[in-house]
Design an enzyme around this catalytic site. Structure first.
Site, PDB file in Angstrom:
ATOM      1  N   GLY A  15      -1.224  -9.219  12.709  1.00 56.88           N
ATOM      2  CA  GLY A  15      -1.771  -7.887  12.979  1.00 56.88           C
ATOM      3  C   GLY A  15      -2.565  -7.278  11.851  1.00 56.88           C
ATOM      4  N   HIS A  30       0.808  -1.225   0.000  1.00 59.49           N
ATOM      5  CA  HIS A  30       0.000   0.000   0.000  1.00 59.49           C
ATOM      6  C   HIS A  30       0.839   1.272   0.000  1.00 59.49           C
ATOM      7  CE1 HIS A  30      -3.507  -2.546   1.838  1.00 59.49           C
ATOM      8  NE2 HIS A  30      -3.339  -2.757   0.550  1.00 59.49           N
ATOM      9  N   CYS A  45       3.169  13.149 -13.699  1.00 63.85           N
ATOM     10  CA  CYS A  45       4.374  12.518 -14.275  1.00 63.85           C
ATOM     11  C   CYS A  45       4.943  11.433 -13.370  1.00 63.85           C
ATOM     12  CB  CYS A  45       5.436  13.576 -14.596  1.00 63.85           C
ATOM     13  SG  CYS A  45       6.257  14.263 -13.144  1.00 63.85           S
TER      14      CYS A  45
HETATM   15  C1  BJW Z   1      -2.784  -6.558  16.744  1.00 65.88           C
HETATM   16  C2  BJW Z   1      -2.266  -5.855  17.767  1.00 65.88           C
HETATM   17  C3  BJW Z   1      -1.048  -6.289  18.225  1.00 65.88           C
HETATM   18  C4  BJW Z   1      -4.092  -4.915  17.319  1.00 65.88           C
HETATM   19  N1  BJW Z   1      -0.456  -7.325  17.669  1.00 65.88           N
HETATM   20  N2  BJW Z   1      -2.283  -7.597  16.130  1.00 65.88           N
HETATM   21  C5  BJW Z   1     -13.464  -7.645  -2.938  1.00 65.88           C
HETATM   22  C6  BJW Z   1     -14.715  -7.420  -2.388  1.00 65.88           C
HETATM   23  C7  BJW Z   1     -15.124  -6.139  -2.032  1.00 65.88           C
HETATM   24  C8  BJW Z   1     -14.302  -5.046  -2.190  1.00 65.88           C
HETATM   25  C9  BJW Z   1     -13.073  -5.281  -2.724  1.00 65.88           C
HETATM   26  C10 BJW Z   1     -12.659  -6.559  -3.105  1.00 65.88           C
HETATM   27  N3  BJW Z   1     -11.412  -6.469  -3.599  1.00 65.88           N
HETATM   28  C11 BJW Z   1     -11.022  -5.180  -3.515  1.00 65.88           C
HETATM   29  C12 BJW Z   1     -12.020  -4.443  -2.997  1.00 65.88           C
HETATM   30  C13 BJW Z   1     -12.028  -2.985  -2.700  1.00 65.88           C
HETATM   31  C14 BJW Z   1     -11.123  -2.649  -1.539  1.00 65.88           C
HETATM   32  C15 BJW Z   1     -11.400  -3.571  -0.348  1.00 65.88           C
HETATM   33  O1  BJW Z   1     -10.678  -4.492  -0.058  1.00 65.88           O
HETATM   34  N4  BJW Z   1     -12.448  -3.291   0.381  1.00 65.88           N
HETATM   35  C16 BJW Z   1     -12.803  -4.122   1.523  1.00 65.88           C
HETATM   36  C17 BJW Z   1     -12.722  -3.288   2.791  1.00 65.88           C
HETATM   37  C18 BJW Z   1     -14.122  -4.745   1.286  1.00 65.88           C
HETATM   38  N5  BJW Z   1      -9.749  -2.759  -1.965  1.00 65.88           N
HETATM   39  C19 BJW Z   1      -9.162  -1.811  -2.645  1.00 65.88           C
HETATM   40  O2  BJW Z   1      -9.734  -0.777  -2.954  1.00 65.88           O
HETATM   41  C20 BJW Z   1      -7.736  -2.058  -3.060  1.00 65.88           C
HETATM   42  N6  BJW Z   1      -7.614  -1.846  -4.434  1.00 65.88           N
HETATM   43  C21 BJW Z   1      -8.080  -2.719  -5.313  1.00 65.88           C
HETATM   44  O3  BJW Z   1      -8.542  -3.806  -4.985  1.00 65.88           O
HETATM   45  O4  BJW Z   1      -7.994  -2.309  -6.620  1.00 65.88           O
HETATM   46  C22 BJW Z   1      -8.827  -2.979  -7.562  1.00 65.88           C
HETATM   47  C23 BJW Z   1     -10.209  -2.380  -7.412  1.00 65.88           C
HETATM   48  C24 BJW Z   1     -10.393  -1.058  -7.714  1.00 65.88           C
HETATM   49  C25 BJW Z   1     -11.665  -0.509  -7.563  1.00 65.88           C
HETATM   50  C26 BJW Z   1     -12.712  -1.286  -7.069  1.00 65.88           C
HETATM   51  C27 BJW Z   1     -12.500  -2.632  -6.747  1.00 65.88           C
HETATM   52  C28 BJW Z   1     -11.225  -3.184  -6.926  1.00 65.88           C
HETATM   53  C29 BJW Z   1      -6.801  -1.062  -2.401  1.00 65.88           C
HETATM   54  C30 BJW Z   1      -6.811  -1.173  -0.929  1.00 65.88           C
HETATM   55  C31 BJW Z   1      -5.946  -0.074  -0.332  1.00 65.88           C
HETATM   56  C32 BJW Z   1      -6.105  -0.023   1.177  1.00 65.88           C
HETATM   57  N7  BJW Z   1      -5.587   1.186   1.630  1.00 65.88           N
HETATM   58  C33 BJW Z   1      -5.532   1.408   3.071  1.00 65.88           C
HETATM   59  C34 BJW Z   1      -5.181   2.870   3.289  1.00 65.88           C
HETATM   60  C35 BJW Z   1      -3.727   3.156   2.896  1.00 65.88           C
HETATM   61  C36 BJW Z   1      -3.419   4.560   3.063  1.00 65.88           C
HETATM   62  C37 BJW Z   1      -3.547   4.966   4.516  1.00 65.88           C
HETATM   63  O5  BJW Z   1      -2.714   4.528   5.318  1.00 65.88           O
HETATM   64  O6  BJW Z   1      -4.463   5.723   4.829  1.00 65.88           O
HETATM   65  O7  BJW Z   1      -4.585   0.548   3.666  1.00 65.88           O
HETATM   66  S1  BJW Z   1      -7.030   0.989   3.914  1.00 65.88           S
HETATM   67  C38 BJW Z   1      -6.284   0.410   5.371  1.00 65.88           C
HETATM   68  O8  BJW Z   1      -6.633  -0.976   5.536  1.00 65.88           O
HETATM   69  C39 BJW Z   1      -4.769   0.462   5.109  1.00 65.88           C
HETATM   70  C40 BJW Z   1      -4.349  -0.881   5.599  1.00 65.88           C
HETATM   71  O9  BJW Z   1      -3.122  -1.251   4.979  1.00 65.88           O
HETATM   72  C41 BJW Z   1      -5.493  -1.769   5.249  1.00 65.88           C
HETATM   73  C42 BJW Z   1      -5.543  -3.040   6.036  1.00 65.88           C
HETATM   74  O10 BJW Z   1      -5.757  -2.784   7.388  1.00 65.88           O
HETATM   75  P1  BJW Z   1      -5.011  -3.670   8.452  1.00 65.88           P
HETATM   76  O11 BJW Z   1      -3.545  -3.524   8.317  1.00 65.88           O
HETATM   77  O12 BJW Z   1      -5.555  -5.033   8.404  1.00 65.88           O
HETATM   78  O13 BJW Z   1      -5.379  -2.917   9.808  1.00 65.88           O
HETATM   79  P2  BJW Z   1      -6.720  -2.999  10.649  1.00 65.88           P
HETATM   80  O14 BJW Z   1      -6.749  -1.781  11.489  1.00 65.88           O
HETATM   81  O15 BJW Z   1      -7.872  -3.277   9.824  1.00 65.88           O
HETATM   82  O16 BJW Z   1      -6.515  -4.267  11.606  1.00 65.88           O
HETATM   83  C43 BJW Z   1      -5.605  -4.244  12.671  1.00 65.88           C
HETATM   84  C44 BJW Z   1      -5.532  -5.633  13.252  1.00 65.88           C
HETATM   85  O17 BJW Z   1      -4.471  -5.671  14.172  1.00 65.88           O
HETATM   86  C45 BJW Z   1      -6.811  -6.048  13.993  1.00 65.88           C
HETATM   87  O18 BJW Z   1      -7.182  -7.353  13.566  1.00 65.88           O
HETATM   88  C46 BJW Z   1      -6.349  -6.085  15.454  1.00 65.88           C
HETATM   89  O19 BJW Z   1      -6.982  -7.120  16.212  1.00 65.88           O
HETATM   90  C47 BJW Z   1      -4.896  -6.392  15.292  1.00 65.88           C
HETATM   91  N8  BJW Z   1      -4.052  -5.936  16.386  1.00 65.88           N
HETATM   92  N9  BJW Z   1      -3.184  -4.812  18.062  1.00 65.88           N
HETATM   93  C48 BJW Z   1      -1.104  -7.967  16.630  1.00 65.88           C
HETATM   94  N10 BJW Z   1      -0.467  -5.642  19.254  1.00 65.88           N
HETATM   95 ZN    ZN Z   2       5.177  15.949 -12.182  1.00 64.75          ZN
END
Ligand code: BJW
Ligand code: ZN
Length: 261
Positions: free
Chosen positions: A210, A126, A137
């Site tokens: 995580g 990401h 560009c």
């Molecule tokens: C601990 C702990 C400790 C606590 N030790 N653990 C299929 C179906 C439906 C929708 C889609 C699909 N495929 C794709 C999509 C669309 C979408 C998506 O997935 N949506 C779903 C939510 C349904 N995906 C996208 O848009 C992606 N692009 C894509 O697929 O392109 C093709 C496309 C285009 C258009 C339409 C459809 C498809 C891109 C996704 C980009 C995600 N970006 C973000 C933001 C980045 C910028 C920013 O930082 O602001 O990335 S969203 C956010 O979530 C961030 C993270 O990387 C990502 C994942 O979150 P993560 O890391 O799992 O964190 P949390 O907070 O969710 O979980 C934390 C966990 O830690 C918890 O479980 C806790 O229990 C645990 N924890 N303390 C260990 N100490």
């Molecule tokens: Zn430029």
């Protein structure tokens, strides 16, 4: 499926750790939680910033409609991150690069803490919050250590209704810069997911650390690894939609569990 609630590591996993040659780890926001980085979800909460859920402000749509607000949100996060350090979980994984013949670290995090913890070759699905790129560009800019790049300056978070400062400008072509991260509704950087998929298909042991495993395509990597016969281990204090697919779920904090492995 065994669930290790008291954070003891099963004999089977210890043996697998000793014999494995090809290991893949997928990390998410939870690995940085013990460094003080807020997660996006978890514990029933969703990050809200200035009244907007993060999936609204971190979206392709917001980039189109209000780029200055997107910058403000990322400036705020970079300021938070600047004071934070990698934790025992990041440091443990950094040692795994030398421990296995073929080790792949794939992260969804944009916080750079794996790299600061000593990991090399981090596959960033990401992007990275410390980079900007031109919307036109694609020239990339480094924002490390609050460095001023081109017209880019850090702005104080302003709670008032004053107009936001404009997005910083690309020195090469004069168009706007944007954070070099993958927002909701955007494609991952070309080739990055394909390389991660290849590694997921080859690994014997796959750790999912995580992550809430809700965001695709990242969450499909452990599914791909499982489909190719890998042993899947989740490290998370909470269960996730992937837990049932895992061979082992270690319900604990990354910073406590990973050093034990
Ligand atoms: C601990 C702990 C400790 C606590 N030790 N653990 C299929 C179906 C439906 C929708 C889609 C699909 N495929 C794709 C999509 C669309 C979408 C998506 O997935 N949506 C779903 C939510 C349904 N995906 C996208 O848009 C992606 N692009 C894509 O697929 O392109 C093709 C496309 C285009 C258009 C339409 C459809 C498809 C891109 C996704 C980009 C995600 N970006 C973000 C933001 C980045 C910028 C920013 O930082 O602001 O990335 S969203 C956010 O979530 C961030 C993270 O990387 C990502 C994942 O979150 P993560 O890391 O799992 O964190 P949390 O907070 O969710 O979980 C934390 C966990 O830690 C918890 O479980 C806790 O229990 C645990 N924890 N303390 C260990 N100490
Ligand atoms: Zn430029």
């Amino acid at each position: 499926m065994p669930t290790t609630a008291d954070v003891t590591i099963s004999l089977s996993l210890r043996e697998r750790m000793q014999s494995a040659r090809n290991v893949l780890v997928l990390t998410g926001a939870g690995i940085s939680a013990e460094s003080g980085v807020p997660t996006f979800r978890g514990g029933g909460n969703t990050t809200i910033w200035k009244g907007m859920p993060f999936d609204v402000i971190s979206s392709a749509r917001m980039l189109q409609t209000n780029l200055p607000a997107v910058w403000e949100w990322f400036n705020y996060r970079r300021r938070l991150l600047a004071a934070l350090k990698p934790n025992a979980g990041h440091l443990a994984l950094a040692r795994w690069h030398d421990r296995f013949d073929d080790f792949t670290l794939v992260t969804q995090n944009v916080d750079n803490l794996h790299q600061l913890g000593g990991s090399r070759e981090v596959t960033e699905l990401h992007g990275n919050i410390w980079r900007a790129r031109c919307v036109e560009c694609s020239t990339r800019y480094n924002l490390f250590e609050n460095e001023v790049v081109g017209d880019f300056k850090e702005h104080e978070v302003d709670e008032s209704d004053e107009e936001l400062p404009p997005a910083p400008i690309c020195e090469a072509c004069g168009n706007s810069l944007r954070p070099d991260v993958v927002l909701f509704g955007e494609l991952l950087p070309p080739g990055v997911f394909e390389r991660a998929t290849e590694k997921a298909q080859q690994c014997e042991l796959c750790f999912v650390v995580g992550t809430s495993a809700l965001v695709y395509p990242a969450a499909s990597l452990p599914e791909i690894a499982a489909g190719a016969g890998a042993y899947i281990v989740e490290v998370n204090p909470e269960r996730t939609p992937l837990s049932d697919l895992c061979d082992e779920v270690i319900m604990g904090k990354a910073g406590e569990v990973l050093p034990l492995l």
